[in-house]
Write a protein that holds these residues in place. Sequence first.
Motif, mmCIF file in Angstrom:
data_model
loop_
_atom_site.group_PDB
_atom_site.id
_atom_site.type_symbol
_atom_site.label_atom_id
_atom_site.label_comp_id
_atom_site.label_asym_id
_atom_site.label_seq_id
_atom_site.Cartn_x
_atom_site.Cartn_y
_atom_site.Cartn_z
ATOM 1 N N ILE A 80 0.842 -1.198 0.000
ATOM 2 C CA ILE A 80 0.000 0.000 0.000
ATOM 3 C C ILE A 80 0.878 1.249 0.000
ATOM 4 O O ILE A 80 1.860 1.328 0.745
ATOM 5 C CB ILE A 80 -0.933 0.018 1.230
ATOM 6 C CG1 ILE A 80 -1.922 -1.153 1.165
ATOM 7 C CG2 ILE A 80 -1.691 1.338 1.328
ATOM 8 C CD1 ILE A 80 -2.781 -1.312 2.393
ATOM 9 N N SER A 81 0.512 2.225 -0.813
ATOM 10 C CA SER A 81 1.213 3.517 -0.832
ATOM 11 C C SER A 81 0.177 4.636 -0.759
ATOM 12 O O SER A 81 -0.848 4.601 -1.456
ATOM 13 C CB SER A 81 2.042 3.684 -2.106
ATOM 14 O OG SER A 81 3.124 2.776 -2.123
ATOM 15 N N LEU A 82 0.432 5.632 0.087
ATOM 16 C CA LEU A 82 -0.440 6.798 0.223
ATOM 17 C C LEU A 82 0.422 8.043 0.122
ATOM 18 O O LEU A 82 1.322 8.255 0.932
ATOM 19 C CB LEU A 82 -1.171 6.760 1.568
ATOM 20 C CG LEU A 82 -2.069 7.960 1.900
ATOM 21 C CD1 LEU A 82 -3.212 8.083 0.893
ATOM 22 C CD2 LEU A 82 -2.626 7.846 3.312
ATOM 23 N N VAL A 83 0.163 8.855 -0.903
ATOM 24 C CA VAL A 83 0.984 10.041 -1.154
ATOM 25 C C VAL A 83 0.081 11.257 -1.348
ATOM 26 O O VAL A 83 -0.872 11.222 -2.137
ATOM 27 C CB VAL A 83 1.872 9.855 -2.412
ATOM 28 C CG1 VAL A 83 2.798 11.052 -2.585
ATOM 29 C CG2 VAL A 83 2.672 8.564 -2.325
ATOM 30 N N PHE A 84 0.377 12.342 -0.632
ATOM 31 C CA PHE A 84 -0.351 13.604 -0.800
ATOM 32 C C PHE A 84 0.495 14.645 -1.524
ATOM 33 O O PHE A 84 -0.021 15.449 -2.275
ATOM 34 C CB PHE A 84 -0.785 14.158 0.563
ATOM 35 C CG PHE A 84 -1.854 13.359 1.241
ATOM 36 C CD1 PHE A 84 -3.148 13.358 0.766
ATOM 37 C CD2 PHE A 84 -1.566 12.588 2.359
ATOM 38 C CE1 PHE A 84 -4.140 12.615 1.382
ATOM 39 C CE2 PHE A 84 -2.545 11.847 2.998
ATOM 40 C CZ PHE A 84 -3.841 11.857 2.504
ATOM 41 N N CYS A 88 -4.422 13.422 -3.968
ATOM 42 C CA CYS A 88 -4.104 12.209 -3.217
ATOM 43 C C CYS A 88 -3.918 11.031 -4.173
ATOM 44 O O CYS A 88 -4.688 10.875 -5.129
ATOM 45 C CB CYS A 88 -5.219 11.886 -2.214
ATOM 46 S SG CYS A 88 -4.969 10.353 -1.300
ATOM 47 N N TYR A 89 -2.892 10.231 -3.885
ATOM 48 C CA TYR A 89 -2.610 9.009 -4.639
ATOM 49 C C TYR A 89 -2.590 7.867 -3.626
ATOM 50 O O TYR A 89 -1.809 7.880 -2.678
ATOM 51 C CB TYR A 89 -1.260 9.147 -5.342
ATOM 52 C CG TYR A 89 -0.675 7.860 -5.899
ATOM 53 C CD1 TYR A 89 -0.852 7.509 -7.239
ATOM 54 C CD2 TYR A 89 0.096 7.005 -5.098
ATOM 55 C CE1 TYR A 89 -0.295 6.340 -7.759
ATOM 56 C CE2 TYR A 89 0.662 5.842 -5.608
ATOM 57 C CZ TYR A 89 0.456 5.511 -6.936
ATOM 58 O OH TYR A 89 1.005 4.363 -7.443
ATOM 59 N N LEU A 90 -3.490 6.909 -3.803
ATOM 60 C CA LEU A 90 -3.538 5.749 -2.920
ATOM 61 C C LEU A 90 -3.494 4.485 -3.772
ATOM 62 O O LEU A 90 -4.332 4.296 -4.648
ATOM 63 C CB LEU A 90 -4.830 5.757 -2.082
ATOM 64 C CG LEU A 90 -5.103 4.490 -1.254
ATOM 65 C CD1 LEU A 90 -4.064 4.321 -0.154
ATOM 66 C CD2 LEU A 90 -6.511 4.522 -0.665
ATOM 67 N N ARG A 91 -2.497 3.655 -3.520
ATOM 68 C CA ARG A 91 -2.440 2.372 -4.224
ATOM 69 C C ARG A 91 -2.560 1.241 -3.217
ATOM 70 O O ARG A 91 -1.828 1.185 -2.227
ATOM 71 C CB ARG A 91 -1.127 2.225 -5.004
ATOM 72 C CG ARG A 91 -1.065 0.900 -5.803
ATOM 73 C CD ARG A 91 0.254 0.733 -6.521
ATOM 74 N NE ARG A 91 1.392 0.864 -5.629
ATOM 75 C CZ ARG A 91 1.792 -0.074 -4.753
ATOM 76 N NH1 ARG A 91 1.126 -1.214 -4.647
ATOM 77 N NH2 ARG A 91 2.851 0.140 -3.990
ATOM 78 N N VAL A 92 -3.523 0.350 -3.471
ATOM 79 C CA VAL A 92 -3.708 -0.848 -2.653
ATOM 80 C C VAL A 92 -3.518 -2.043 -3.584
ATOM 81 O O VAL A 92 -4.395 -2.361 -4.387
ATOM 82 C CB VAL A 92 -5.104 -0.885 -2.003
ATOM 83 C CG1 VAL A 92 -5.240 -2.114 -1.101
ATOM 84 C CG2 VAL A 92 -5.363 0.388 -1.203
ATOM 85 N N GLY A 93 -2.347 -2.672 -3.516
ATOM 86 C CA GLY A 93 -2.045 -3.735 -4.465
ATOM 87 C C GLY A 93 -1.942 -3.165 -5.866
ATOM 88 O O GLY A 93 -1.209 -2.208 -6.120
ATOM 89 N N ASN A 94 -2.726 -3.712 -6.787
ATOM 90 C CA ASN A 94 -2.692 -3.214 -8.162
ATOM 91 C C ASN A 94 -3.772 -2.160 -8.436
ATOM 92 O O ASN A 94 -3.923 -1.702 -9.572
ATOM 93 C CB ASN A 94 -2.861 -4.379 -9.147
ATOM 94 C CG ASN A 94 -4.270 -4.939 -9.132
ATOM 95 O OD1 ASN A 94 -4.846 -5.135 -8.066
ATOM 96 N ND2 ASN A 94 -4.834 -5.190 -10.305
ATOM 97 N N LYS A 95 -4.524 -1.793 -7.415
ATOM 98 C CA LYS A 95 -5.596 -0.801 -7.576
ATOM 99 C C LYS A 95 -5.088 0.581 -7.177
ATOM 100 O O LYS A 95 -4.644 0.792 -6.046
ATOM 101 C CB LYS A 95 -6.817 -1.206 -6.759
ATOM 102 C CG LYS A 95 -7.424 -2.526 -7.211
ATOM 103 C CD LYS A 95 -8.518 -2.986 -6.274
ATOM 104 C CE LYS A 95 -9.065 -4.331 -6.744
ATOM 105 N NZ LYS A 95 -8.018 -5.408 -6.744
ATOM 106 N N VAL A 96 -5.181 1.525 -8.114
ATOM 107 C CA VAL A 96 -4.676 2.880 -7.896
ATOM 108 C C VAL A 96 -5.851 3.848 -7.821
ATOM 109 O O VAL A 96 -6.575 4.045 -8.802
ATOM 110 C CB VAL A 96 -3.716 3.306 -9.030
ATOM 111 C CG1 VAL A 96 -3.217 4.729 -8.788
ATOM 112 C CG2 VAL A 96 -2.542 2.337 -9.132
ATOM 113 N N TYR A 97 -6.040 4.441 -6.656
ATOM 114 C CA TYR A 97 -7.100 5.431 -6.450
ATOM 115 C C TYR A 97 -6.494 6.818 -6.629
ATOM 116 O O TYR A 97 -5.624 7.236 -5.861
ATOM 117 C CB TYR A 97 -7.701 5.287 -5.051
ATOM 118 C CG TYR A 97 -8.312 3.921 -4.787
ATOM 119 C CD1 TYR A 97 -9.661 3.684 -5.022
ATOM 120 C CD2 TYR A 97 -7.534 2.866 -4.308
ATOM 121 C CE1 TYR A 97 -10.226 2.439 -4.791
ATOM 122 C CE2 TYR A 97 -8.083 1.612 -4.074
ATOM 123 C CZ TYR A 97 -9.432 1.405 -4.312
ATOM 124 O OH TYR A 97 -9.977 0.162 -4.080
#
Length: 446
Positions: free
Chosen positions: A235-239, A249-258
Amino acid sequence: MVSKVIKNFSDLKKSNLEKGSIEDFLFAYLKLNETSFGNGETDFSSIERQYFDEFSNILFISKLYDIERPKSITYQLLKIKSLFYFFYKKHKYIVDEFYTQNNILDPDIWFSEILIFLSNQNLSKISYVSVTNSNLKNYFNKILINNHLDKETSLETIKRNPIFQINDNYLILDWNFFFIGFYYKVNFDLLTIYNKKIKKISYPDYKSIMSKKISEEILFRYIIRKIAPPLKNHISLVFDSEQQGFPDCYLRVGNKVYVIEFKDYNIEDKVLESYDLSLIKKQLDDKFVSKGVNQLSKFIKTFSSSENIFDLKISAIKQKLEFIPIIVVSEDFFSLPSFENYLSKRFAEISTFTDKKVNGLVVISVNEILNFLMSKVDANFFKLIHEYSKNKKSKIRQKTSLFKFPDFKHKNEHGKENLEKLLIDIFKDFPVTDNPSILNSNKNKN
């Protein structure tokens, strides 16, 4: 007779009708008819045919929005606490001056008194209340409509001053207006002190700074951190990123990028009151298509797993990335299902992704995220968002005068324990004084 009423009802004075009366029903029908098919100001030809269903829906709801606007104590408390927290951290002497001017000895107690007062009221109707607390009374007296009755009173004036004083009691004219008026008055007082202590600044410039520094960098990021899954290796969370065009905001959970954009806009009265569809469309395009939809589209198009420097863990992902574009709005009006459907269409028109898997656009309000945090259901918020985004349909037609659009709303009841925990968290996470009462009281319990 009926024909004359239907043709001229907008010119009639509105009377106080009993709830559930035939007059109520008739008025609602006439308003629905007018907003569905327009009045003398409405030019339906100004809207492209493919957006007609969305804008006829928006037009109707806009005329009822001030009445039906969600009344969220939690959101209002979070807004005010974020405001004070910013000044406490950046310009402590401004909040100290505010406390002195308003005889506030303990800010946490002051906030708690406001919260208790609001919690004990029936927020669904006009309320006649007695206020004995001196701090509350002091602020009530600052937002009295009585102070403005010597001149013509506009809707904006009532929004800013929604309390009518009768002897020693107060009549809350509209609870939504009370929230708006209370926040506006606190904010205006802080601006006045800011102008005296730091530098003179216009209200539009001040509002722009507050939107960036408070609404986005404090409030928005706080609720995303609250709702996001615990940060682990996948998981990556970047503001923040130096990359040009980076989303809020960039949120990646596995291969899903929000990929998330935050938009802090209030709905203007001229939009709510207008029957001019081209005006409404221009407002929405300027605020959300040019600055929201386009930004999301460009970032996703140019995204490269191998070249980014903000998510180094992504190289370990073997599956094809799946993008979920999201716009989070501060105003509930802008999360209407019909409005989301319009933006989804614009996103699809603007974006052509040949080498990436991109799901449908999701629009959700801060208030809705807070409702999820307080709900009884134990579910992964972003998993639900992903499923909704992946399975969105263009529209669902019902046997009604208006279309019903697909929607993502968490409608479950609040769990009392979840509500209390969130409120305590807000008090703890946003200290506004050197000696916060709530932290001391918890230490004493331990």
